[in-house]
Each structure stands twice: as C-alpha cells, then as structure tokens.
Design an enzyme around this catalytic site. Structure first.
Site, PDB file in Angstrom:
ATOM      1  N   CYS A   1       0.821  -1.209   0.000  1.00 35.60           N
ATOM      2  CA  CYS A   1       0.000   0.000   0.000  1.00 35.60           C
ATOM      3  C   CYS A   1       0.854   1.257   0.000  1.00 35.60           C
ATOM      4  CB  CYS A   1      -0.857  -0.042   1.266  1.00 35.60           C
ATOM      5  SG  CYS A   1      -1.815   1.422   1.490  1.00 35.60           S
TER       6      CYS A   1
ATOM      7  N   ARG B   1     -12.637   0.810  -5.771  1.00 35.59           N
ATOM      8  CA  ARG B   1     -12.164   0.756  -4.385  1.00 35.59           C
ATOM      9  C   ARG B   1     -11.406   2.029  -4.012  1.00 35.59           C
ATOM     10  NH1 ARG B   1      -8.306  -1.285  -0.580  1.00 35.59           N
ATOM     11  NH2 ARG B   1      -9.333  -2.660   0.916  1.00 35.59           N
TER      12      ARG B   1
END
Ligand code: IMP
Length: 509
Positions: free
Chosen positions: A324, A422
C-alpha cells in the site's frame, strides 16, 4: 463481554500516548509477559468475524485478486478461519468461487443430481459412466421438481432388466425416509443413522425436493479428524465475499446471498464515506439475515458511523498494507495499532467485531492486533506466494516467487473496474489513474496451511506468555510497552548472518 466503563491497563497506555500526539504501529509496541498457567496448547483462539459469523481461528484472507479465490478460502476455512473472495471477478464468477467453497465438504447438497421416472436403468448407468459419478443413488422427480421416490444403488444392482424405468424400481416417497425443510447436518446425521439410510432427501410442503444429505459426507464432517472446520449449519465451509458500493454491490449481494454466502464485506479504501454508508443501510434492509462487515476505517468516529448504519463488523486499516502507498500518496492514515485500539474502544460492548486489516508481517503482529482489541486479523502478504494464492510460480534472481500486488496498483486498476472503484477512481481513464498500491513479488511459500499453522502457533505462544487463555482474556489483560528503534532491532535476529530461514521468519525483506 467487556463493559463499556471498564478501564483497562491498555486504556491508560493509549491515553498517555495520545496526549503526546503519537500513534503507534506494530513495530512500536510489544506486550508485557505475565505469570502464566496456560500452555500454548491450552490456548483457545475462537473468535468472530462479525456478529453471527464465528471463527475457530481469528485469521481472514484478504479479498485481493492475488490472494483469495476458492482455494485460499478453503485453506482458511478448514483451519478455522475465513476467506473473503475478491471482487475483481465478474459477479457470476465470484458466485462460482463461493460455490466451490460451499461444495468442498458436501454437507448439504442444494441441487442434487436427479433422474426422471421415465429414465431407464441402462440410461442412468450410461450417465453415471459418462459423468464419472462416484455415487449411485438418485432422487426421482417429476417435471415440477416434486419428489416421487428414491432410486438406490441396490435398486440398480438388483434390477432384473436394465430396460426397467426408474419409476418402476424406486422406493416411493411415502415409503422412503425424508425430512421436511431445512435441518442441520447433525440432525440429518442422526436421522440417517437411526434409519440406516445412506441418503436423506429434504422436501418442502409441496413435496418439492429442496436438498439432500449423503451419509458418507455428513459422517466425515460429524466424526471427522478435523475439529477446526469452520462450517455453517448445513455442514458446508463458511466463506465471505467482497462487494463495493451502489448498483454493482446490490447486484452482487443478491447473487451471493442466493448462493448462501456467509458474510458480505463492503471493501473500500474509505469506509466512512457517503456511498458506503448508504449501500450498507440499503443492504441491511434487503438482506437482514446476512452479516455485513464494512470498511476500511481508522478512526473511532468512523467505526461508530458504520455501526449506526448497521455494520455487523468493522474492518480497520487505512494504509498499513505491505503493498500500500496510500499513506505516502495521500498523506493520510493512522498507524495501525492505535487505529485498532481507537476503533475497538469505540465499539466496546456493542457486539460488533473488529477485523484488523493490513500490515501483519509476523505472527507476533497478530497477537498485538488482537490485544489492541481486534477480533480477527486479515492477511494479504503473509498468504501471498502460497500454492493457494492465484497465479503461477516463476523464477526471479534464481529464487521461486509469485506475484502480489495492491488492488490500488496501476495494473490492478487497469484490469479491474472494481479495483478502480475501491480507490474512488471508477470513472477515470486508463491513463489518468493515481495508484495507491504497488506491484511486487514475494518468495514462493508452499502450502498456505503451513503459514496458517505457524501464525496460529505464534498466537498461541503470545497468549500463553501473557497468561491469557483466550482472546477475550488477552484483550482484558494486555499491557503494552512502547519500544524504541533499539528495542525493535533487539527484537529481530541481530549480530548474525542468517543461514536458514525459519518457517515463521523469512527475514526482513
Ligand atoms: P498486507 O497483509 O499487509 O499485505 O495488507 C493487505 C491489505 O492491504 C488488504 O486487505 C487491503 O485492505 C489493503 N490493500 C490491498 N491493496 C491495496 C492497495 O493497493 N493500496 C492500499 N491498500 C491495499
């Protein structure tokens, strides 16, 4: 159940940290050891993913395209955990993945293979051969699906003429043992044992066939070797599925609910958003019988808003994931241990559970997450590179590896509308994407079962060191140390040249 007003030792610790304006992550803390009368083997790891979805082990596999399809979900559920099928699949393919998990143990067979009363024994034998069926007992139904009778392997075996039809040799429904409506696999097992029957058809009020239990399968589950299976009332493995927001979510939810998914996960990068809250409220109205876990959030107020909108579980983690880049790209996010603690404290006593999602690198991190208040942990990187993770093994610098990537990576978003959604980029062109994740490789790790075993072993050891017999006790007793970077270095192997990786320590990558 912990009381809202109960002030725990860890509350004082986190309050002090907050007054300093600090937030902590896994590398910042360790748990104090305590007098213990609990051996690791005595530790109980049962927990919940959401209000009504229990776990025998608090491990959840992440809904990512390189982590969870049916193979991973099965590996988790047979070990007591749960897999969440990712949503970068067409809705019908996602439903198929759920079906594969549900069919794995053959608890309740919802759509048994049937024959018509007009089928000849010769025709049935031909079908068995062509389709390679391992069974020889069939419900006999009419065109409306009404159960007329049962044709057993004996009826086939001892039939004097293969031109006889199923309707002639079958045992008529009125003389057969059947059960009405939905019964659990344990009840089915008792009925079949008592009546010495190998199959038990389930019928509704109109005598329509609505399912079937097979003795050999049910027996395997009831008396089987694994007490760890995470199974539903029908004896099938539990499985969850990820959805997004809006129309796509409503369509998926309908199809997944019909297929018997155990829990829906509204899986977004920003759970405290209008679209998530509205979708959650609508789905709770439409499917009150299904638990919904929503996320991701990292603030107490956000967790509370999700609960007010009906969430049965809250997923915590904005930016801790191994692949991430959200925190550095967007400059937001609370370090994970503080995020878990704040959300868990806000929901204490509500009955809604917390799943700590992302950033778990070692089994000890999972112990810390549970101690901070999580009821389960979601794993991506730890399960990446296993046989059960989708994708092939290939060589990189003479080492076998598998791909692992963020759902917000450029490649994932270019390939999947769900991945774009998302990260709030549903309508962005392919060349106008702002990634929040990276594409990577991880060492090939073999069977997921080994990783799960080691992670649960580390957890048991962690609870034993703190003197906790179960997760609730760990949460009540947990006492945290804030450690310095010297403390973290000391925690890892140091001053040596590692010669061989341990099965639960791959070294720092
Ligand atoms: P890991 O276990 O540290 O690898 O983290 C896995 C978690 O990272 C997932 O369950 C997601 O919540 C999150 N995640 C997945 N893809 C991305 C991404 O591209 N950017 C940010 N977070 C991601």
């Amino acid at each position: 159940m912990l009381k809202q007003d109960l002030v725990l030792k860890k509350d004082k610790f986190f309050e002090k940290i907050e007054t300093l304006g600090l937030a902590l992550s896994y590398g910042d803390v360790r748990l104090r050891t305590s007098h213990s009368e609990i051996a690791p083997s005595q530790v109980k790891l049962s927990s919940r993913f959401s209000r009504r979805v229990p776990l025998k082990a608090p491990l959840i596999s992440a809904p990512m395209d390189m982590i969870t399809e049916h193979k991973m979900a099965i590996a988790l559920a047979v070990s007591g955990g749960l897999g969440i099928i990712h949503r970068a699949l067409k809705p019908e393919d996602q439903v198929k993945e759920v079906s594969r998990v549900k069919f794995y143990l053959n608890g309740l067979i919802e759509k048994p293979i049937c024959v018509s009363p007009k089928d000849t024994i010769a025709g049935v034998l031909k079908m068995i051969k062509e389709k390679n069926y391992s069974f020889r007992s069939f419900p006999v139904i009419d065109v409306k699906g009404k159960l007329l009778g049962l044709m057993s392997s004996n009826d086939i075996e001892f039939c004097p003429d293969n031109n006889y039809r199923a309707g002639r040799v079958m045992t008529k429904t009125k003389d057969a043992v059947t059960a009405k409506g939905a019964i659990s696999f344990k009840q089915a097992y008792d009925i079949m044992r008592k009546n010495k029957k190998k199959i038990l058809p389930l019928i509704d009020k109109q005598n329509k066939l609505v399912g079937m239990y097979v003795y050999s399968d049910v027996k395997r589950i009831v008396s089987g070797g694994s007490p760890w299976l995470n199974i539903d009332a029908n004896g099938n493995l539990r499985v969850g599925a990820a959805i997004g927001v809006g129309e796509d979510a409503y369509e998926r939810a309908g199809m997944l609910a019909e297929r018997g998914v155990d829990v829906l996960v509204i899986d977004t990068a920003h759970g405290d958003s209008k679209a998530v809250l509205e979708t959650l409220k609508q789905l709770k109205k439409d499917y009150p019988e299904i638990d919904i876990v929503a996320g991701n959030v990292s603030e107490a107020e956000s967790a509370k808003r999700l609960v007010q909108a009906g969430a049965d579980g809250v997923k915590v983690g904005q930016g801790p994931g191994s692949i991430c880049t959200t925190r550095v790209v967007a400059g937001i996010g609370c370090p994970q241990v503080t995020a878990i603690y704040n959300c868990a404290r806000a929901l204490r006593g509500s009955g809604v559970s917390i799943c700590a999602d992302g950033g778990i690198e070692y089994s000890g991190d999972a112990t810390v997450a549970l101690a901070a208040g999580a009821d389960s942990v979601m794993l991506g990187q730890m399960l990446a590179g296993t046989n059960e993770a989708p994708g092939e093994v290939f060589m990189r610098n003479d080492l076998p590896v598998k791909k692992y990537r963020g759902m917000g990576s450029l490649a994932a978003m270019q390939e999947s509308q769900a991945a774009k959604e998302r990260y709030g980029q549903k309508y962005s062109g392919q060349d106008k994407l702002v990634p929040e994740g990276v594409e990577a490789v991880v060492p090939y790790k073999g069977a997921a079962a080994n990783i799960i075993f080691q992670t649960l072993g580390g957890l048991r050891s962690g609870l034993s060191y703190t003197g906790a017999a179960d997760i609730k006790e760990l949460q009540a007793k947990a006492d945290f140390y804030y450690i310095s970077s010297a403390g973290l270095s000391e925690s890892h192997p140091h001053g040596i040249i590692m010669e061989k990786e341990a099965p639960n320590y791959l070294g720092r990558i």
